[in-house]
Design a protein around this motif. Structure first.
Motif, mmCIF file in Angstrom:
data_model
loop_
_atom_site.group_PDB
_atom_site.id
_atom_site.type_symbol
_atom_site.label_atom_id
_atom_site.label_comp_id
_atom_site.label_asym_id
_atom_site.label_seq_id
_atom_site.Cartn_x
_atom_site.Cartn_y
_atom_site.Cartn_z
ATOM 1 N N GLU A 226 120.233 90.123 1.582
ATOM 2 C CA GLU A 226 118.764 90.040 1.723
ATOM 3 C C GLU A 226 118.368 88.965 2.725
ATOM 4 O O GLU A 226 117.375 89.115 3.443
ATOM 5 N N GLN A 227 119.148 87.889 2.822
ATOM 6 C CA GLN A 227 118.853 86.873 3.835
ATOM 7 C C GLN A 227 119.152 87.385 5.239
ATOM 8 O O GLN A 227 118.423 87.082 6.189
ATOM 9 N N ASN A 259 108.333 79.481 0.476
ATOM 10 C CA ASN A 259 109.687 79.354 -0.047
ATOM 11 C C ASN A 259 109.924 77.964 -0.611
ATOM 12 O O ASN A 259 110.517 77.798 -1.687
ATOM 13 N N ILE A 286 111.517 90.826 -5.203
ATOM 14 C CA ILE A 286 112.324 91.321 -4.083
ATOM 15 C C ILE A 286 112.368 92.845 -4.079
ATOM 16 O O ILE A 286 112.428 93.485 -3.020
ATOM 17 N N TYR A 313 108.872 87.860 -0.104
ATOM 18 C CA TYR A 313 110.235 87.526 0.295
ATOM 19 C C TYR A 313 110.570 86.093 -0.102
ATOM 20 O O TYR A 313 111.669 85.794 -0.586
ATOM 21 N N ASP A 317 113.494 85.306 -2.723
ATOM 22 C CA ASP A 317 114.654 84.609 -2.165
ATOM 23 C C ASP A 317 114.869 83.252 -2.823
ATOM 24 O O ASP A 317 115.992 82.898 -3.181
ATOM 25 N N GLN A 321 118.273 82.373 -5.149
ATOM 26 C CA GLN A 321 119.227 81.345 -4.738
ATOM 27 C C GLN A 321 119.334 80.236 -5.785
ATOM 28 O O GLN A 321 120.434 79.804 -6.139
#
Length: 404
Positions: A226-227, A259, A286, A313, A317, A321
């Protein structure tokens, strides 16, 4: 090709270098040495050729795996120390510390993209170019990108200016880390420990004997995918193709802010709601994002949609993580270095697969593939959570310790 060499080297590095480097140099000095490996790749941008980019990319990849493994190991060590001192939940502290780290790390999206947004100028519209936006979004294919006006290469002067700024930043980062990061020697961290090199090299592979590690592989691989999709598809197929390369920086500044805030916010909220509910929120975010990207036809007049996409996103994300790093730190506390080496190995595999197929597959195919991998990864993660709840992980650890 250069990015494929980077992540191909990371895969090799993850299997052999991180555990050995951390044991020999400690986490702090592994971080410092690994950051130097990024310098040649930045320098190669001043003379981008196959024979400069590929070797520099391989060196960067070899340094990236121990860098990230050392970062995760260091944060986990500090979290255990802090949790013991304050008598708080170790798992909650680990997630909180990773949240603070990713707040700082994701802020690089803000500063880096602000720099590129200020330096890059709008592309020139060539006479034979097209502004057909039907070629953008999920319909984007690398084979047709050469005819899209918004994807023309910026002037060398602007690229060199950006690379010069980035090069200064990495030297500053190395200096700050070497001078001010606590080496944790008073807590038992020693440089140059006596080690069996053969055993350490095999530690990453032995980690894969753990059933819970195998179950987490698909979700970990999806994080890398996805990154990579963000870097290869969202920025190119959606933002650049529709708005122009000069708009990437300003759009992604918004992504970086979201983010960073999400990393800090959800790191602290985990203590109140638990990792399962927070991770489910990230997975929903996501999934909604990918489905939107599949069916949305981007046009310049709806610029607000690009910011909405970046928001989802960023939330997805950051949660993935932080929470998956927290899971690794909590359930593999007896083997942190090989566990985080596996995390980076499979995350890098996701990067490598995506970048390797970047010129072969269209954006739609890659998005569908990523969603399929996500479905498998969620199933594996739910099984791990079930095993944690029923205490099967502790029994597995005891069986492994009993095995000669």
């Amino acid at each position: 090709m250069a990015l494929s060499s980077v992540f191909g080297a990371i895969i090799v590095s993850c299997a052999f270098i991180p555990t050995l480097a951390i044991r020999k140099l400690t986490a702090k000095w592994t971080l410092c040495l690994s950051m130097f490996c990024y310098v040649p790749f930045i320098l190669a941008q001043f003379y981008p050729r196959f024979y400069t980019l590929i070797p520099a990319g391989c060196l960067l990849g070899l340094g990236a795996a121990p860098l990230w493994a050392a970062q995760s190991t260091y944060l986990t060590q500090v979290a255990y120390i802090y949790a013991n001192i304050t008598q708080q939940s170790i798992e909650a502290i680990i997630v909180r510390f990773f949240g603070i780290f990713y707040l700082c790390w994701q802020s690089a999206e803000l500063w880096g993209n602000l720099i590129s947004g200020l330096v890059l100028s709008p592309p020139e519209i060539l006479p034979n170019s097209t502004l057909d936006y039907s070629l953008c979004g999920a319909n984007f294919c690398a084979s047709t990108s050469k005819d899209i006006a918004n994807l023309q290469r910026p002037p060398d002067k602007e690229i060199f200016t950006i690379m010069g700024i980035y090069l200064s930043c990495i030297f500053l980062a190395i200096a700050i880390t070497s001078l001010f990061l606590d080496p944790l020697t008073m807590y038992g961290e020693q440089k140059g420990e006596e080690t069996n090199v053969g055993q350490l090299v095999m530690a990453t592979f032995r980690q894969l004997k753990k059933f819970n590690q195998l179950l987490l592989v698909p979700l970990t691989m999806f994080i890398g995918m996805e990154q990579a999709n963000f870097a290869a598809d969202l920025t190119q197929a959606f933002i650049s193709c529709t708005l122009g390369i000069n708009e990437i920086g300003f759009t992604l500044v918004f992504f970086g802010v979201c983010n960073a805030i999400s990393s800090l916010t959800f790191g602290f909220l985990t203590k109140k709601f638990g990792r399962i509910w927070i991770l489910l929120l990230g997975l929903c975010s996501i999934t909604i994002l990918y489905l939107t990207m599949l069916f949305w036809a981007p046009i310049p007049d709806k610029k607000w949609m690009f910011y909405l996409i970046c928001f989802f996103y960023a939330v997805g994300d950051s949660i993935l993580q932080i929470q998956v790093n927290g899971i690794y730190g909590a359930i593999f506390s007896d083997s942190k270095e090989p566990a985080f080496s596996n995390y980076r190995l499979w995350e890098s595999m996701g990067y490598f697969v995506t970048y390797s197929l970047n010129t072969t597959l269209c954006a739609r195919t890659k998005l569908i593939g990523a969603l399929s991998l996500l479905a498998v990864g969620v199933c594996g993660w739910l099984i791990v959570e079930f095993r944690v709840k029923n205490g099967e992980i502790s029994h597995e650890t005891q069986r492994e310790e009993a095995t000669p």
